[in-house]
Structure formats: structure tokens, C-alpha cells
Design an enzyme around this catalytic site. Structure first.
Site, short mmCIF file in Angstrom:
data_model
loop_
_atom_site.label_atom_id
_atom_site.label_comp_id
_atom_site.label_asym_id
_atom_site.label_seq_id
_atom_site.Cartn_x
_atom_site.Cartn_y
_atom_site.Cartn_z
CD GLU A 121 -1.58 -2.45 1.50
OE1 GLU A 121 -0.48 -2.57 2.08
OE2 GLU A 121 -2.32 -3.42 1.22
NE ARG A 135 -16.85 -5.51 -3.76
CZ ARG A 135 -17.33 -6.69 -4.12
NH1 ARG A 135 -18.36 -7.21 -3.46
NH2 ARG A 135 -16.82 -7.38 -5.12
#
Lengths: 348, 300
Positions: A93, A201
Site C-alpha cells: 500500500e 462495491r
């Protein structure tokens, strides 16, 4: 280790025993990606992925990145449509967001997706110094915001807005539904600085089409009026607020709902105009009571010198349990019934 | 000339480093050191030791390798030089002045209120400063994105990331090292200043990073290790890296062993410290030693 071994060895016996006894009641189980849509509710599939593809068809500077979570953040839709404009960064990340900043430095418009917990907790320094300080058009897409997974604190981003609100230059958007997401994506791409989208999502409910609503970055919208109570809500809690408002009508309680999908910069003018009345004011958010919508509203109220009590519906300031999402939403007060009960108690 | 390590490669060493390049870069390194001492004197302290140690690396890049337009620091086709190690800004400002991107007279504002030259380098303050370094381990991650972005847009510009051996402690550096190799960023060159010193002491007592060469090799990078205070060796290594450079290919790293305070015997011999203290009367001594050493070498 010995426990595991003996349990495995004992497994056939247990199975045989289970077959001979009446079926146990079906357990509610947790899932990494749980839907918060109600049964039969109208939904749209992967609205973020499709909106990003559409935006990218019109803007060839848009690129997509992810940190090994493309399928789980709907980024796979974009990757399939534009393989040359998609960059898989691996489960890294810090690299994801450092590289997103680097891409933006070359004039591209990156959308970089991972789970909110990893963006907020793990990569903060990279977002802060590499994207926000130079005010680059880096768009953070964070999956599983607030309590949208039953996986416990490792995946529940209950304090993501608290973390991100302190970051200068960052725009924060907490969408309610597929309409919000579809309309927000091109606006996020068009806005100059960094943004953070609390992604919903998969099959995402479609709710706001019934209210003549359009998403405008930085604007709060009054979805319905009401004389007794005013709800100030963001994210999926706007859906719950609308449902609670309908339920409260049956109790002769007239509820207004104000949706504030942009948490920062906050549309204080619209919200204060609605709060500064005799109505009971309630904030509703899918986030810790610390540092999210409630404190954003409270800060605006105090700064304006409005003497007004505000009641928060929010997650408690604690690490939450693992479990099935409906169980947890009920346990922590995000379920419609809990909201209705809380409002009725407040009204006495 | 010492390149102590070079990855297997089919490209031959370029034919002889011509003398005028050597002289040009050496003179630039001398002036960078001189500027750094002047800036340090204004502050009365600072990261002079690092600037002196890295001056040859900076001079080689700015004096010989980098494509840029001094009058247009944002020229789109420029090569990018990313200073990850923010506190080396003193050396970078000196190099930017040497390159004509900053006026030399502005260097005396280093670290002062309202100066464009803060103690730790920031892109929003200084022309020619591509990123805001300082939080260590960021530079290479941004460099990966820039290299991807430039390649994606068909640019032949290269990306150079200057980092220190202390930054090899940071996991993000290795995330980026993997990412650069995975994406075959042949337009990316990392240069690591290995001065074996970090904030709390010698690198091998803080967190052992060696074997550094083998680490980069195993991450798939075209790896060279050189004496980072030997201009001839640096030129040869950068030439090798340039010969390797391609839109798609192995990223390149030049590991540069340097000496803190290099060029000023008084400081080279001083107990090594991350933030070097120098007494008021010593600055002139430092400059004289620097000049004597440079002129002695130049005439030799």
C-alpha cells in the site's frame, strides 16, 4: 498444533454424528464482503468500476491502480476495459499511493484502490506527504468503510474519516448509493486535489433516484422535509435515514433528511440552516462517533454559535465485534429499528 | 577507478572516460562542496557532512547525466531527479545552483524564514525540487509511479532517485524495489549514498543493511557498486546505467560508498554525526582545506 491435529482426526466422527441428529439451526455467519442491501432492493452492479470506465472513455489521463484488491474494489471492471491504463502494484500500500502520486506528478489522474483500513492506517504518511502536500489529483478509493464487513477490526474502517479529516487538501466523499458513486467519480477526477471515496462495491443499492437528487461535490442536499426531526446523514446511513423517516411517519413523527456526501469540505451553510430550528437534530453515520460526521456537524454548530443539542447515531468508540453484518448493525445501532427507537426515546 | 561490483551484462564498459568530463564534474563537485560550506556557515550547523559526502554523486548527475533546462525547471521532457533524503537538501540546492536552476546568491537564505530553500527539501518551495522528501522511504515509491507515468505517455525521460543507506531500513523502499522490477522500469535509476551512518549511529549498529549489493541483485535490479567519491568511477557507472536504460527493462541501481565530510580533512576526521556541529572559526579552515585539496588534485 496438537489441538489442530486432533480436531482434524476427529472430524469424520463429528460428521457422522451430525448426520444422525436433527439439523442445527442455520447460523448467521460473517463474510468479508457482505451486502447491506435489503432483500429485493433495487441495486446496481459495481457502480464504481463502470463509472470509472465511463469517465476514462472521456478523459484519457485517468489510470487505475490497486494493491492486490482489484476484484474486491470493483477496479477489475476498469482493468478489463483498459488493461494498458491499469497498474497492479501488489500487496504494497505504501508503494500503491507513492506511485499514484508519481503518476499524478506526470499529469495523469490516478484512482488507487484498496481497503479503507489499509489506505487510512497503513499508507497515511504516503498519502499525506506525497499526494496531499503537493495537492495532486490522486483519488483514493477505499473499500469496506465503517462497518461493512463482519471481519472485525482488521478490516472494519470505523475511524477512517477521523484519520483522514485532519489531512489538509483532502476531499472526503461518503456516498449513499449507486447514484452517488456514478455521479461522484467524474467529479472527483475533475477536481484538482486529492480525494478519498468511501467505496460501496458489488451490488450497491439504488436509492436516491426517487428523490430528484444529483450529486454535487461539496454540497449537502435536502432529500425530504419534515417538521419534527431533522436527520443529517452520509454514506449508507442516508439510506437507513430515509427508511427510518418512513417508519417514523407511522408514529406520526415527521422527519426531514439532509444528505451530506461530502464530509470535507463540509457544506456547513446548508446543514446549519436545517439544524438551527426547533426540530430534534440527529446525525447518522457509518463511522465511529469520534471524528466523523457527528463531530463535523458539532464543530460547524459551535463555530456558528448555534446553541443546539445534536444526537449522534454512530458506531461506538471501541473495536467492534466480528460477526454477521445484520447482527452487528443491530448491535451497534445502525439498523432502522434501532434508529426509530432512539428517535422515539429522544422525543419522549 | 573502482567499480567493485557490476551485474552481469552484455554491454561493454564505454570506451575511456574522457578527461574533460572528469575535470568538468570534479570542478562542479568542488563548487557544490564550497556552496554547502557557505550555507552551513550561515546556519552555524547543518547537514554539511552529508552534502560533502554526496557532492560527487550530485555533480555527476547534474553535471553530466541529467537532461534539463535550467530556465524551465518544469520542461516536460526533462529527466526527473527525486531527492528522497530530504535533509540532503543543502547538497541538492548547491547542485541546483551549480546547474543554473537556482541563483547562487539565493543559497545564503538556506533554512531561513520565508526562504525557498527549507532545511528539508520540498517540491512546493523550490524550483527543480521534484518531490517533498524527508519522511524517509518515500522517494522510490514516487519514482516508480513517475517512471510508469512517463513510459505510459511515451516519454523517453529517465527518473533518478537519490536515497541513502538509512532509507534501506524502510519497508517501503523494498516494496518499490519489487514494483520497479515487476513493471520492468528500465527508465528508472536509483542511486544510494552508502555513508554507513544514520541518525543514531553507524548503520551496522542501528540496523544492519548489508549485504546491500546482493539485496538489490536479488530484487532483479542491474546493480553496480562504486566508490561514490571517485568521479571517474561514478561516470563509468552512470554510463553503464544509461546504456542499460530502456522503456522496458531492468531498473538500475548505483550503490555509492561515500565518506561523510569528504574533501575537508577536518570534518572527515571528526567523530561522525548525523547533524554535524562546526565551530564558528572552523568554517574558513574548512574552505581552505577544501580548496587546497581540490587544487592539489587538479594539478596532480
Amino acid at each position: 498444533m496438537s489441538t489442530t491435529t486432533s480436531a482434524a482426526a476427529a472430524a469424520p466422527t463429528v460428521t457422522a454424528a451430525a448426520a444422525a441428529t436433527p439439523a442445527k439451526p442455520k447460523l448467521k455467519t460473517s463474510a468479508m464482503i457482505a451486502s447491506f442491501a435489503d432483500p429485493g432492493q433495487k441495486t446496481a452492479s459495481a457502480p464504481f468500476g463502470h463509472a470509472l470506465v465511463k469517465a476514462a472513455q472521456e478523459n484519457d489521463r485517468i489510470v487505475g491502480l490497486t494493491a492486490d484488491l482489484g476484484k474486491y474494489t470493483d477496479m477489475h471492471i476498469f482493468a478489463k476495459a483498459f488493461p494498458e491504463r491499469f497498474f497492479q502494484m501488489g500487496m504494497a500500500e505504501q508503494l500503491l499511493f507513492g506511485a499514484a502520486a508519481g503518476l499524478a506528478e506526470t499529469g495523469l489522474v490516478p484512482f488507487a484502490s484498496t481497503y479503507s483500513v489499509f489506505a487510512a492506517r497503513r499508507a497515511y504518511d504516503f498519502l499525506c506527504l506525497d499526494a496531499a502536500e503537493p495537492n495532486l489529483n490522486v483519488n483514493i478509493v477505499g473499500g469496506l468503510p465503517g462497518l461493512t464487513t463482519g471481519y472485525g477490526p482488521s478490516h472494519q474502517a470505523t475511524e477512517d474519516m477521523a484519520i483522514f479529516r485532519g489531512m489538509p487538501n483532502l476531499t472526503i466523499v461518503d456516498p449513499c448509493d449507486s447514484i452517488d458513486i456514478e455521479q461522484a467519480v467524474p467529479q472527483l477526477a475533475a477536481s484538482d486535489g486529492p480525494t478519498y471515496l468511501r467505496l460501496l462495491r458489488g451490488n450497491v443499492p439504488t436509492v436516491l433516484d426517487e428523490y430528484g437528487y444529483t450529486f454535487e461535490l461539496g454540497k449537502a442536499k435536502v432529500l425530504r422535509g419534515g417538521n419534527d426531526v431533522v436527520f443529517i446523514s452520509s454514506g449508507l446511513m442516508t439510506m437507513r435515514a430515509l427508511q427510518a423517516a418512513k417508519a417514523l411517519a407511522a408514529h406520526n413523527v415527521d422527519v426531514a433528511v439532509v444528505h451530506t456526501p461530502t464530509i470535507k469540505p463540509f457544506d456547513a451553510a446548508t446543514v446549519l440552516a436545517e439544524i438551527n430550528t426547533d426540530r430534534l437534530a440527529v446525525t447518522l453515520e457509518n463511522h465511529s462517533v469520534v471524528g466523523g460526521l457527528f463531530e463535523t456537524v458539532a464543530s460547524a454548530v459551535v463555530t456558528a454559535g448555534v446553541g443546539k443539542r445534536v444526537v449522534p447515531v454512530a458506531l461506538p468508540d471501541q473495536f467492534l465485534d466480528a460477526g454477521a453484518l445484520p447482527t452487528l448493525h443491530d448491535r451497534y445501532g445502525l439498523a432502522v429499528d434501532r434508529i426509530v427507537a432512539k428517535v422515539l426515546a429522544e422525543l419522549g | 577507478m573502482t567499480i567493485t561490483h557490476e551485474s552481469n551484462t552484455e554491454s561493454a564498459m564505454p570506451a575511456g572516460i574522457v578527461q574533460d568530463r572528469l575535470a568538468h564534474v570534479s570542478a562542479a563537485a568542488y563548487r557544490i562542496r564550497h556552496h554547502a560550506l557557505n550555507m552551513g556557515e550561515v546556519q552555524g550547523q547543518g547537514y554539511v557532512g552529508q552534502a560533502l559526502g554526496a557532492a560527487d554523486m550530485l555533480a555527476t548527475v547534474y553535471g553530466d547525466q541529467l537532461r534539463f533546462r535550467a530556465e524551465d525547471p518544469h520542461w516536460e521532457a526533462r529527466d526527473r531527479f527525486l531527492l528522497s533524503t530530504g535533509h540532503y537538501a543543502i547538497g541538492h540546492y548547491a547542485a541546483l545552483a551549480e546547474a543554473g536552476i537556482l541563483p547562487v546568491q539565493e543559497l545564503e537564505t538556506y533554512g531561513s524564514d520565508d526562504s525557498r530553500l527549507p532545511m528539508s527539501g520540498m517540491s512546493t518551495y523550490t524550483p527543480g525540487m521534484e518531490i517533498s522528501g524527508g519522511s524517509l522511504g518515500h522517494g522510490l515509491t514516487i519514482a516508480v509511479g513517475m517512471a510508469l507515468g512517463l513510459r505510459h505517455q511515451g516519454s523517453s525521460a529517465r527518473v533518478f532517485n537519490f536515497l541513502s543507506d538509512g532509507e534501506l531500513d524502510e519497508g517501503s523502499t523494498w516494496e518499490a524495489a519489487m514494483g520497479a522490477h515487476h513493471h520492468q522500469l528500465g527508465n528508472l535509476t536509483a542511486m544510494v549514498d552508502i555513508n554507513a551512518l544514520q541518525a543514531d549511529g553507524k548503520t551496522d549498529t542501528v540496523l544492519r543493511t548489508e549485504p546491500v549489493t546482493e539485496k538489490w541483485e536479488s530484487f532483479g535490479w542491474y546493480t553496480q557498486r562504486v566508490d561514490g567519491n571517485d568521479v571517474g568511477a561514478l561516470l563509468a557507472a552512470f554510463d553503464n546505467a544509461a546504456a542499460q536504460a530502456a522503456a522496458v527493462g531492468r531498473p538500475s541501481v548505483i550503490l555509492c560508498d561515500t565518506k561523510v565530510g569528504r574533501g575537508v580533512p577536518l570534518l572527515e576526521e571528526r567523530e561522525k554525526a548525523h547533524f554535524m556541529r562546526i565551530d564558528e572559526h572552523e568554517w574558513q579552515v574548512c574552505r581552505e582545506q577544501l580548496t587546497a585539496g581540490y587544487e592539489g588534485k587538479a594539478s596532480a
